[in-house]
Design an enzyme around this catalytic site. Sequence first.
Site, PDB file in Angstrom:
ATOM      1  N   GLU A  98     -10.009   5.744   3.102  1.00 28.62           N
ATOM      2  CA  GLU A  98     -10.616   4.645   3.972  1.00 28.62           C
ATOM      3  C   GLU A  98     -10.107   5.831   4.777  1.00 28.62           C
ATOM      4  O   GLU A  98      -9.711   7.354   5.381  1.00 28.62           O
ATOM      5  CB  GLU A  98      -9.486   3.284   4.052  1.00 28.62           C
ATOM      6  CG  GLU A  98      -9.587   3.018   5.347  1.00 28.62           C
ATOM      7  CD  GLU A  98      -8.190   1.627   4.878  1.00 28.62           C
ATOM      8  OE1 GLU A  98      -8.448   1.246   6.579  1.00 28.62           O
ATOM      9  OE2 GLU A  98      -7.418   1.587   4.555  1.00 28.62           O
TER      10      GLU A  98
ATOM     11  N   GLU B 143       1.180  -1.437   0.043  1.00 33.43           N
ATOM     12  CA  GLU B 143      -0.099   0.019   0.432  1.00 33.43           C
ATOM     13  C   GLU B 143       0.706   1.252  -0.135  1.00 33.43           C
ATOM     14  O   GLU B 143       1.730   0.914   0.462  1.00 33.43           O
ATOM     15  CB  GLU B 143      -0.955   0.116   1.102  1.00 33.43           C
ATOM     16  CG  GLU B 143      -2.244  -1.230   1.701  1.00 33.43           C
ATOM     17  CD  GLU B 143      -2.248  -1.118   2.735  1.00 33.43           C
ATOM     18  OE1 GLU B 143      -2.463  -0.553   3.475  1.00 33.43           O
ATOM     19  OE2 GLU B 143      -2.803  -2.408   3.266  1.00 33.43           O
TER      20      GLU B 143
END
Length: 423
Positions: free
Chosen positions: A337, A226
């Site tokens: 997120e 990520e």
Amino acid sequence: MALPCGSGRRWWRAVKMALGLCLCFLIPMAAAGIRNTNSTFGDQKLKLEVQQQLKLLNKPAHKSIKSPDGDIIDCIHINNQPAFDHPLFKNHTIQMRPPKGRLFDESKVSSKSKSINQLWHLNGRCPEGTIPVRRTKEDDLLRASSIKNYGRKKHLTIPKPSSAQPDLTDQGGHQHAIVYVEGDKYYGAKGTINVWKPQIQEPNEFSLSQIWILGGSFGEDLNSIEAGWQVSPDLYGDSNARLFTYWTSDAYQATGCYNLLCSGFIQISNQIAMGASIYPVSGYGGSQYDISILVWKDPKEGNWWMQFGNEHVLGYWPAFLFSYLSDSASMIEWGGEVVNSQPDGQHTSTQMGSGHFPGEGFGRASYFKNIQIVDGSNNLRPPKDIATFTEQPNCYDVQNRKSGDNWGNYFYYGGPGKNPNCQ
């Protein structure tokens, strides 16, 4: 001496009362003494653990730079970086650049987006042969739920689009607004990410925008790489937007961490610091700033490389860290997120992206543009069959779009969290 009749009993009652009063005072005092001793011992143990962890994380610096935001960036020798604390890296020879190829050359195109720097650049740069590392401070460790868990995500925080149910069950309070592709073999991904400074309601909540490169199932064996930007008061102690990376090979159970806070990512760049503040950031109705991130797999050595912008190759995750990603990724995700830590079904007001819904468009909503995947021939390609996912579109939403100009495949995403339609 003789006592008067009955006076002996009175005298004895007086003695017992006096003894009782003494015990009433002495017992709490003794208990307090035990508590103080335990507290002192606990404080000393915690202080020792903190100092040991700081010594492990903060390597000797060739040079240190004080950033305007309070960070200290240590320029440490490239061979002293945290990755080499792990036995698996003992005989590892650093790859100082990716292998030459079409993808590596292709990624070096010029960009017309506004230039973004890191805040510490205002006060200096690191010399050749070193890498910049954000110094971990005592307060950073004390904010963590435990010293052992500092710099690590909780288990099961990946958005799993295929599991979305009408009840909108989220995963441990994590909520997402993403686009994704699956059903093929992927060897990397790229995206240009609009940078903002979203408001965070609680210190233990965060807001991020990133690319996920995923391999394996969404069970205990998930592999993930990520990269993006995040605002995390708990991790960094402020509300600045910061460049970050993360990796795990077992769904966040025992492996992986943010940035360089454990062995894993090997950095080669002396220009960019993981976890450092990005500057400047976008303003609502004002100038827009974005960062470009490319992660791709070297077909020869199998390592996963990361590039920031059009000229900064930051480093790589060695292939041996992973099981599924040692071959390829099975899903790519781009998007935002947040963590919602509010109790009793309440929703956080922590913002995602700009804090505004996708429908507001450019300059107001946050975007990803030029999203691409890396195919088996090591070429960048537009993703096919793009799907979208969000648990609660009234809180955070996503709108996928396609352009014929230099934006390519793009989308707007984000939202304010709690609002009249999101309680």
